[in-house]
Design a protein around this motif. Structure first.
Motif, PDB file in Angstrom:
ATOM      1  N   CYS A 119     -17.658   8.556   4.093  1.00 52.28           N
ATOM      2  CA  CYS A 119     -16.734   8.709   3.896  1.00 52.28           C
ATOM      3  C   CYS A 119     -15.803   7.668   4.931  1.00 52.28           C
ATOM      4  CB  CYS A 119     -15.270   9.748   3.782  1.00 52.28           C
ATOM      5  SG  CYS A 119     -13.856   8.957   3.367  1.00 52.28           S
ATOM      6  N   VAL A 120     -15.113   6.831   4.300  1.00 51.72           N
ATOM      7  CA  VAL A 120     -14.252   5.720   5.561  1.00 51.72           C
ATOM      8  C   VAL A 120     -12.989   6.333   5.497  1.00 51.72           C
ATOM      9  CG1 VAL A 120     -12.831   3.471   6.428  1.00 51.72           C
ATOM     10  CG2 VAL A 120     -14.814   3.836   4.832  1.00 51.72           C
ATOM     11  N   PHE A 121     -12.614   6.901   7.160  1.00 57.42           N
ATOM     12  CA  PHE A 121     -11.693   7.137   7.956  1.00 57.42           C
ATOM     13  C   PHE A 121     -10.208   6.157   8.459  1.00 57.42           C
ATOM     14  CE2 PHE A 121     -14.599  10.456   7.825  1.00 57.42           C
ATOM     15  CZ  PHE A 121     -13.837  11.758   7.088  1.00 57.42           C
ATOM     16  N   CYS A 122      -8.928   6.605   8.050  1.00 51.45           N
ATOM     17  CA  CYS A 122      -8.155   5.429   8.502  1.00 51.45           C
ATOM     18  C   CYS A 122      -6.727   6.858   8.727  1.00 51.45           C
ATOM     19  CB  CYS A 122      -7.569   4.097   7.419  1.00 51.45           C
ATOM     20  SG  CYS A 122      -6.730   2.898   7.902  1.00 51.45           S
ATOM     21  N   VAL A 123      -6.414   6.022  10.375  1.00 56.30           N
ATOM     22  CA  VAL A 123      -4.759   6.402  10.090  1.00 56.30           C
ATOM     23  C   VAL A 123      -3.745   5.617   9.901  1.00 56.30           C
ATOM     24  CG1 VAL A 123      -3.199   6.761  11.940  1.00 56.30           C
ATOM     25  CG2 VAL A 123      -5.671   7.169  12.728  1.00 56.30           C
ATOM     26  N   HIS A 124      -3.319   6.383   9.003  1.00 52.79           N
ATOM     27  CA  HIS A 124      -2.426   5.293   7.838  1.00 52.79           C
ATOM     28  C   HIS A 124      -0.937   6.035   8.081  1.00 52.79           C
ATOM     29  CE1 HIS A 124      -0.866   4.132   4.150  1.00 52.79           C
ATOM     30  NE2 HIS A 124      -1.076   3.018   4.397  1.00 52.79           N
ATOM     31  N   ASP A 125       0.198   5.734   8.193  1.00 53.87           N
ATOM     32  CA  ASP A 125       1.533   6.072   7.273  1.00 53.87           C
ATOM     33  C   ASP A 125       1.683   5.553   6.364  1.00 53.87           C
ATOM     34  OD1 ASP A 125       3.823   6.648   7.336  1.00 53.87           O
ATOM     35  OD2 ASP A 125       4.772   6.109   9.166  1.00 53.87           O
ATOM     36  N   ALA A 126       2.004   6.491   5.350  1.00 58.53           N
ATOM     37  CA  ALA A 126       2.780   6.062   4.071  1.00 58.53           C
ATOM     38  C   ALA A 126       3.732   5.822   3.429  1.00 58.53           C
ATOM     39  CB  ALA A 126       1.671   7.326   3.427  1.00 58.53           C
ATOM     40  N   LEU A 127       5.119   5.873   4.893  1.00 57.82           N
ATOM     41  CA  LEU A 127       6.140   5.551   4.749  1.00 57.82           C
ATOM     42  C   LEU A 127       6.145   4.680   5.285  1.00 57.82           C
ATOM     43  CD1 LEU A 127       7.454   8.892   5.306  1.00 57.82           C
ATOM     44  CD2 LEU A 127       7.778   7.970   3.381  1.00 57.82           C
ATOM     45  N   ASP A 128       4.802   4.000   6.253  1.00 60.06           N
ATOM     46  CA  ASP A 128       5.859   2.662   6.953  1.00 60.06           C
ATOM     47  C   ASP A 128       4.888   1.279   5.967  1.00 60.06           C
ATOM     48  OD1 ASP A 128       5.428   0.025   8.904  1.00 60.06           O
ATOM     49  OD2 ASP A 128       4.498   1.189  10.366  1.00 60.06           O
ATOM     50  N   GLU A 129       6.121   0.464   5.359  1.00 60.14           N
ATOM     51  CA  GLU A 129       5.512  -0.053   4.459  1.00 60.14           C
ATOM     52  C   GLU A 129       4.613  -1.386   5.210  1.00 60.14           C
ATOM     53  OE1 GLU A 129       8.461  -1.640   1.378  1.00 60.14           O
ATOM     54  OE2 GLU A 129       8.615   0.651   1.829  1.00 60.14           O
ATOM     55  N   THR A 130       4.817  -1.832   6.780  1.00 63.70           N
ATOM     56  CA  THR A 130       3.421  -2.667   7.878  1.00 63.70           C
ATOM     57  C   THR A 130       2.415  -2.059   7.916  1.00 63.70           C
ATOM     58  OG1 THR A 130       4.597  -1.954   9.784  1.00 63.70           O
ATOM     59  CG2 THR A 130       6.286  -3.642   8.575  1.00 63.70           C
ATOM     60  N   ASP A 131       2.384  -1.150   7.360  1.00 62.97           N
ATOM     61  CA  ASP A 131       1.621  -0.595   7.810  1.00 62.97           C
ATOM     62  C   ASP A 131       0.520  -0.606   6.700  1.00 62.97           C
ATOM     63  OD1 ASP A 131      -0.988   1.247   8.764  1.00 62.97           O
ATOM     64  OD2 ASP A 131       0.241   2.980   8.727  1.00 62.97           O
ATOM     65  N   ALA A 132      -0.567  -1.499   6.379  1.00 70.00           N
ATOM     66  CA  ALA A 132      -1.958  -1.842   5.722  1.00 70.00           C
ATOM     67  C   ALA A 132      -3.018  -1.428   5.598  1.00 70.00           C
ATOM     68  CB  ALA A 132      -1.948  -3.807   5.722  1.00 70.00           C
ATOM     69  N   LEU A 133      -2.673  -0.563   4.233  1.00 74.61           N
ATOM     70  CA  LEU A 133      -4.761   0.097   4.662  1.00 74.61           C
ATOM     71  C   LEU A 133      -5.610  -1.623   4.774  1.00 74.61           C
ATOM     72  CD1 LEU A 133      -4.367   2.803   1.735  1.00 74.61           C
ATOM     73  CD2 LEU A 133      -4.437   3.057   3.662  1.00 74.61           C
ATOM     74  N   GLY A 134      -5.311  -2.297   3.957  1.00 76.54           N
ATOM     75  CA  GLY A 134      -6.457  -3.087   3.510  1.00 76.54           C
ATOM     76  C   GLY A 134      -7.964  -3.078   2.748  1.00 76.54           C
ATOM     77  N   MET A 135      -7.419  -2.451   2.248  1.00 77.24           N
ATOM     78  CA  MET A 135      -8.321  -2.081   0.902  1.00 77.24           C
ATOM     79  C   MET A 135      -8.800  -3.341  -0.319  1.00 77.24           C
ATOM     80  SD  MET A 135      -7.816   1.786  -0.080  1.00 77.24           S
ATOM     81  CE  MET A 135      -6.245   1.920  -1.054  1.00 77.24           C
ATOM     82  N   GLU A 136     -10.149  -3.728  -1.130  1.00 76.95           N
ATOM     83  CA  GLU A 136     -10.364  -4.495  -1.644  1.00 76.95           C
ATOM     84  C   GLU A 136     -10.371  -4.693  -2.521  1.00 76.95           C
ATOM     85  OE1 GLU A 136     -12.954  -7.598   0.415  1.00 76.95           O
ATOM     86  OE2 GLU A 136     -12.739  -7.026   2.590  1.00 76.95           O
ATOM     87  N   ALA A 137     -10.976  -3.215  -3.330  1.00 80.32           N
ATOM     88  CA  ALA A 137     -11.282  -3.637  -4.965  1.00 80.32           C
ATOM     89  C   ALA A 137     -10.201  -1.910  -4.661  1.00 80.32           C
ATOM     90  CB  ALA A 137     -12.687  -2.334  -4.359  1.00 80.32           C
ATOM     91  N   PRO A 138     -10.118  -2.674  -6.113  1.00 81.30           N
ATOM     92  CA  PRO A 138      -8.738  -1.864  -6.747  1.00 81.30           C
ATOM     93  C   PRO A 138      -9.468  -0.349  -6.631  1.00 81.30           C
ATOM     94  CG  PRO A 138     -10.168  -3.043  -8.579  1.00 81.30           C
ATOM     95  CD  PRO A 138     -10.810  -3.301  -6.840  1.00 81.30           C
TER      96      PRO A 138
END
Length: 155
Positions: free
Chosen positions: A28-47
């Motif tokens: 699994c890949v783990f990523c700190v991400h704030d779902a409420l921060d629209e500038t906090d991109a996940l950077g995923m490539e695949a759908p």
């Protein structure tokens, strides 16, 4: 082959999830991400085909009526949402689905039993169908399962 991305605003929660993944031999890949921060991109490539979430969904006004064990041991940021906007995380995650979701993407989200009809309405207004509500062991509405048949990034 599955590719799994796990996100959370809490680095500590992700560290525990990493330990559990290692113990269970889950890749699994783990990523700190704030779902409420629209500038906090996940950077995923695949759908993304499946979104699973247990977002905060308890209106803060319910704090006083909750079991002390929950209040003492669960991080409040993982539990509570503003009384005036209890669906904020669902809307934000639906926005992520617009950006990253595959056609026919499915969702499995934990929900607040008192907000079931509002959550179902939100999902249906956003193109979801095949909506099911699942109950927990106490018979309370606790999860929504739904499928979105098309997304704006597929056009």
């Amino acid at each position: 082959m599955w590719e799994v991305l796990a996100t959370d605003i809490s680095a500590a929660a992700l560290n525990l999830a990493k330990e559990n993944a290692h113990l269970n031999e889950v890749d699994c890949v783990f990523c700190v991400h704030d779902a409420l921060d629209e500038t906090d991109a996940l950077g995923m490539e695949a759908p993304v085909n499946i979104f699973v979430s247990n977002p905060p969904y308890i209106p803060f006004s319910e704090h006083a009526t909750m079991h002390p064990n929950v209040i003492q041991h669960e991080p409040h940021m993982a539990l509570f949402v503003p009384d005036n906007d209890p669906l904020v995380f669902y809307r934000k995650i639906l926005g992520l689905m617009d950006k990253y979701g595959a056609a026919n993407a499915q969702v499995y989200f934990e929900i607040h039993e008192g907000l079931t009809s509002q959550v179902v309405q939100l999902f249906e207004e956003n193109g979801f169908s095949n909506t099911e509500i699942r109950k927990d062991l106490q018979g309370k509405s606790r999860m929504i399962k739904a499928q979105r048949l098309s997304l704006s990034n597929e056009s």
